[in-house]
Design a protein around this motif. Structure first.
Motif: not given
Length: 497
Positions: A95-104, A315-317, A347-355, A369-371
């Motif tokens: 999840t950390a890598l996912y957020a860093l990639d998409l959000l910076g 910092v949050l991560i 969450l399940t739909q969002s976790a599927r997007s992360m997968a 199934v979640d982050h």
């Protein structure tokens, strides 16, 4: 999307494709803050074989573990590396890598106060709206700051209603519906969160009854809340019950479970109203009276009066990986999915997007199934987790955000001359234990590893027991952590470089 992951990382299944992805000093700048002192290294033959260590732990179920050269991705040793197991909170590293990639890393969440009418002689001629932006670490102290800024902006009173809006993220009543209702680490998720969506329940015996309080405390403040209430009842089981009573979290607790006194955090199920309740107390302290909050179905239009920004995402991560905060993982995961342009309702739909993102960027076929990893229906192998860790090496951010893992002896005492420095993410559920991260030895070896252990049959029985800490779970977890220590120390010696 940033260039956080290169095309080379997608092809890391072939060691040659990552041969030039060395861990440079810059990439690993945030790990070990203290220098390792070279120590005499015993011959590899004195270390027990990995299979013997796993057998001695007697965990039942399945243990999957892999260690690889972090520079090339070449597997050094593995056992059941392809076994599909729950990653537990190790999923937060993905999840950390996912957020860093998409959000910076510099992304900040915002929480705003909006006025729907003009301000005339200090009077807001309209509604006041507390609008969340998904901030997972918003606290009572932050709301107190916003109340002060509202007063500084010249607002003395509000003519209209007080509304709260949490629609920046999908509302989720609980992260994992299979968990027990009263667990504070399984709260609701919303676009307006507060205190990790937990309320503090405290009780003390007074003669034949109990004095109970529900508050939104921090180190500085302890406002009593009206959106959560507790009733002590005469029964043995269940210990807690929960009902949504028109926006109020209505709890009961068994008298026999309370003893003379105590406290615990309980989850909040209506976080936007909870935040509104607490903010109302904060502005009252500033001399501004507000009516009880109501939830807005959509974001009302108006002028921004106050804006509060969170710390940057990196910092949050770092805090999320250190303290394993589930709400932070879900909020940043949902926000990253929105940044992909994917509309989700849960969450399940969002976790599927992360997968899907993980499969495309790193060739990893994990199921989420979640982050946060709280739901044990998430599936991942140790081999896949190591692939993620190796892919993250060129950017170096994940390594620098993980917490130090102290290497200890059989008595749990820190080794005075550890054979390596380890940073990793832990993951724990009842009869599930996971650890994944990086090893650096004094000889210059850099390794990525993952250790996943699970006893599915014991976990199923534990869920049926409805006990918070089922029989045998604590001992099982201690043996799993002991195995992790044995494996880390074996790898540090055998593959020291």
């Amino acid at each position: 999307m940033t260039d956080f992951f290169s095309r080379r990382a997608i092809l890391l299944g072939a060691a040659s494709a990552l041969a030039d992805a060395a861990l440079t000093p810059a990439a690993m700048a945030d790990a070990p803050q203290t220098a390792l002192r070279p120590v005499a290294r015993p011959a590899p033959s004195v270390r027990p074989a990995m299979a013997d260590l796993i057998a001695a732990a007697n965990l039942g179920g399945i243990v999957g573990c892999v260690v690889a050269d972090a520079r090339t991705g070449m597997i050094l040793e593995q056992s059941n590396g392809a076994a599909i197991l729950p990653p537990a909170s190790v999923a937060k590293a993905v999840t950390a890598l996912y957020a860093l990639d998409l959000l910076g890393p510099g992304y900040r969440f915002s929480t705003r106060l909006i006025g729907t009418g003009p301000v005339v002689n200090g009077v807001l001629e309209g509604d006041l709206v507390l609008a969340g932006g998904g901030d997972p670490v918003l606290s009572t102290d932050h709301l107190a700051t916003m109340a002060e800024r509202l007063k500084q902006a010249g607002i003395q009173s509000v003519r209209g209603a007080f509304q709260v809006w949490g629609g920046a993220l999908p509302y989720v009543q609980s992260i994992d519906s299979q968990q027990q209702e009263h667990l504070g680490y399984n709260p609701a998720v919303s676009g307006l969160n507060l205190n990790f969506n937990r309320v503090y329940f405290e009780w003390a015996r007074s003669s034949a009854t109990y004095i109970v309080t529900m508050d939104a405390r921090t180190d500085k403040l302890r406002p009593v809340v009206t959106t959560a209430r507790m009733t002590v009842v005469d029964r043995d089981l269940p210990v807690y019950t929960y009902t949504d009573a028109d926006g109020v979290d209505d709890w009961t607790v068994a008298r026999t479970a309370l003893g003379d006194g105590g406290s615990r955090w309980l989850p909040v199920r209506r976080p936007a109203l909870y935040a509104g309740d607490v903010f109302r107390s904060m502005v009252r302290a500033q001399g501004i009276d507000l009516p009880a909050a109501t939830e807005a179905d959509s974001l009302p239009a108006g002028a921004e009066l106050v804006r509060l920004l969170s710390d940057p995402l990196d910092v949050l991560i770092r805090d999320m990986l250190k303290y394993s905060t589930n709400l932070t993982a879900e909020a940043i995961g949902l926000t990253a999915t929105a940044a992909r342009g994917v509309h989700v309702r849960n969450l399940t739909q969002s976790a599927r997007s992360m997968a899907q993102w993980a499969r495309r960027t790193m060739g990893v076929g994990a199921v989420f199934v979640d982050h946060s990893g709280l739901g044990d229906a998430s599936d991942m192998s140790a081999s896949e987790m190591v692939r993620v860790l190796v892919a993250a090496v060129p950017a170096g951010q994940l390594h620098g955000m993980m917490k130090d893992i102290v290497l200890v002896d059989s008595q749990g005492e820190a080794l005075p001359e550890p054979p390596a420095m380890v940073v990793a993410k832990t993951g724990t559920l009842n009869f599930v234990s996971a650890l994944a991260g990086y090893i650096r030895t004094p000889g210059g070896a850099d390794m990525a590893f993952a250790i996943f252990s699970a006893d599915p049959s014991s976990r199923t029985l534990a869920r049926q027991s409805q006990e918070e800490v089922p029989n045998g779970a604590r001992d099982w977890n201690q043996r799993a952590k002991g195995l992790q220590q044995e494996l880390l120390q074996r790898w540090a010696v055998v593959y020291a470089g």
